[in-house]
Write a protein that holds these residues in place. Sequence first.
Motif, PDB file in Angstrom:
ATOM      1  N   THR A 116       0.815  -9.570   8.643  1.00 54.81           N
ATOM      2  CA  THR A 116      -0.325 -10.412   8.668  1.00 54.81           C
ATOM      3  C   THR A 116      -1.298 -10.243   7.650  1.00 54.81           C
ATOM      4  O   THR A 116      -1.348  -9.280   7.358  1.00 54.81           O
ATOM      5  CB  THR A 116      -1.147 -10.377   9.957  1.00 54.81           C
ATOM      6  N   PRO A 117      -2.207 -11.137   7.412  1.00 54.28           N
ATOM      7  CA  PRO A 117      -3.318 -11.044   6.457  1.00 54.28           C
ATOM      8  C   PRO A 117      -4.266  -9.831   6.721  1.00 54.28           C
ATOM      9  O   PRO A 117      -4.612  -9.211   5.910  1.00 54.28           O
ATOM     10  CB  PRO A 117      -3.975 -12.482   6.602  1.00 54.28           C
ATOM     11  N   GLY A 118      -4.391  -9.639   8.004  1.00 58.02           N
ATOM     12  CA  GLY A 118      -5.074  -8.283   8.347  1.00 58.02           C
ATOM     13  C   GLY A 118      -4.394  -7.209   8.183  1.00 58.02           C
ATOM     14  O   GLY A 118      -4.969  -6.288   7.552  1.00 58.02           O
ATOM     15  N   ASP A 119      -3.075  -7.036   8.119  1.00 57.01           N
ATOM     16  CA  ASP A 119      -2.375  -6.085   7.642  1.00 57.01           C
ATOM     17  C   ASP A 119      -2.407  -5.747   6.266  1.00 57.01           C
ATOM     18  O   ASP A 119      -2.473  -4.561   5.824  1.00 57.01           O
ATOM     19  CB  ASP A 119      -0.800  -6.189   8.001  1.00 57.01           C
ATOM     20  N   ILE A 120      -2.436  -6.545   5.293  1.00 54.87           N
ATOM     21  CA  ILE A 120      -2.550  -6.801   3.889  1.00 54.87           C
ATOM     22  C   ILE A 120      -3.871  -6.061   3.486  1.00 54.87           C
ATOM     23  O   ILE A 120      -3.793  -5.201   2.691  1.00 54.87           O
ATOM     24  CB  ILE A 120      -1.991  -8.085   3.451  1.00 54.87           C
ATOM     25  N   ARG A 121      -5.048  -6.623   4.271  1.00 57.49           N
ATOM     26  CA  ARG A 121      -6.298  -6.209   4.070  1.00 57.49           C
ATOM     27  C   ARG A 121      -6.348  -4.555   4.103  1.00 57.49           C
ATOM     28  O   ARG A 121      -6.736  -3.806   3.548  1.00 57.49           O
ATOM     29  CB  ARG A 121      -7.122  -6.915   4.812  1.00 57.49           C
ATOM     30  N   ALA A 122      -5.698  -4.107   5.410  1.00 60.57           N
ATOM     31  CA  ALA A 122      -5.753  -2.772   5.793  1.00 60.57           C
ATOM     32  C   ALA A 122      -4.972  -2.103   4.868  1.00 60.57           C
ATOM     33  O   ALA A 122      -5.369  -0.780   4.526  1.00 60.57           O
ATOM     34  CB  ALA A 122      -5.380  -2.588   7.310  1.00 60.57           C
ATOM     35  N   LEU A 123      -3.802  -2.480   4.566  1.00 60.85           N
ATOM     36  CA  LEU A 123      -2.934  -1.497   3.437  1.00 60.85           C
ATOM     37  C   LEU A 123      -3.781  -1.309   2.004  1.00 60.85           C
ATOM     38  O   LEU A 123      -3.612  -0.282   1.646  1.00 60.85           O
ATOM     39  CB  LEU A 123      -1.666  -2.291   3.370  1.00 60.85           C
ATOM     40  N   SER A 124      -4.413  -2.410   1.652  1.00 61.41           N
ATOM     41  CA  SER A 124      -4.804  -2.572   0.260  1.00 61.41           C
ATOM     42  C   SER A 124      -6.055  -1.593   0.549  1.00 61.41           C
ATOM     43  O   SER A 124      -6.313  -0.724  -0.471  1.00 61.41           O
ATOM     44  CB  SER A 124      -5.495  -3.952   0.001  1.00 61.41           C
ATOM     45  N   ALA A 125      -6.737  -1.531   1.427  1.00 63.16           N
ATOM     46  CA  ALA A 125      -7.855  -0.698   1.846  1.00 63.16           C
ATOM     47  C   ALA A 125      -7.256   0.884   1.834  1.00 63.16           C
ATOM     48  O   ALA A 125      -8.086   1.880   1.350  1.00 63.16           O
ATOM     49  CB  ALA A 125      -8.494  -0.939   3.002  1.00 63.16           C
ATOM     50  N   LEU A 126      -6.290   1.277   2.415  1.00 62.15           N
ATOM     51  CA  LEU A 126      -5.770   2.509   2.482  1.00 62.15           C
ATOM     52  C   LEU A 126      -5.208   2.919   1.141  1.00 62.15           C
ATOM     53  O   LEU A 126      -5.329   4.082   0.551  1.00 62.15           O
ATOM     54  CB  LEU A 126      -4.592   2.420   3.577  1.00 62.15           C
ATOM     55  N   LEU A 127      -4.647   1.983   0.194  1.00 63.93           N
ATOM     56  CA  LEU A 127      -4.336   2.254  -0.784  1.00 63.93           C
ATOM     57  C   LEU A 127      -5.368   2.610  -1.907  1.00 63.93           C
ATOM     58  O   LEU A 127      -5.421   3.659  -2.521  1.00 63.93           O
ATOM     59  CB  LEU A 127      -3.543   1.099  -1.474  1.00 63.93           C
TER      60      LEU A 127
END
Length: 259
Positions: A116-127
């Motif tokens: 989901t878009p929320g998953d992508i935002r969370a993964l980007s933040a973790l990276l």
Amino acid sequence: MRRQYQIIGEQIGQQIDRDGYRPGERLPTEREYAERFDVSRTVVREAFIMLELAGRVEVRKGSGTYVRDAGDSVESASTVALNMSAPTEDIGPFELLKARQVVESAVASAAAELVTPGDIRALSALLAEERWALETSLGGQELSNAPDQADRAFHLLIARASQNTLLEDAVNRLWEQRDRSPMWRRLHGRIMDFSYRRSWLDDHDCILACLKKRDSTGAHDAMWAHIEHVMHTLFTHSDTDDPAFDGYLFTRGIKRSSS
């Protein structure tokens, strides 16, 4: 079920006793044992870690493996192997990484289809957190476990993005196994230079790019390549033989995805 490294470790311990090796005497190399027992070098590496935990041998970086005084041995190789055969048995670090490679590659493929878009935002933040944690570590040396925590969180969030609680649980269990593994801690504890983590971050970038494109095949292959990269890196950085050894010979077990 007894694991291959346990059997090889016991056999090496028996040879030490049978052949009369003295304390301080250097043992044959991992390559020689691998050829003698017809196994991969990763199996011999895990057998040496088992013997090291038992106090039978001492591994010296770039020099080799040496016999320790019998009085220094806390447990025999057979006792350690039996203890590791209990329900809470230790898993060899390279066996564990191979399991992660198979499972997490499939999970990344599934996640690419449902992310989901929320998953992508969370993964980007973790990276971004991973990169910050590494870059703020003095001279590439980890001053805390922050980079490792961010790395784990990145992988677990990909599993969560698969929208499958069983897959998420499977990945979490593999990481928990790593965290409680004495063999993993001993292997990882020999590594002094953590600058290689920058290339692992590049791998994470590739995985995230595939997830953004919902490219399930690309996500599978990117995760497969990343964990293979981890296996190669850990083996190279923890090598107990001559640093000039030809790396391509190190194992028959680690292969790149053909998909």
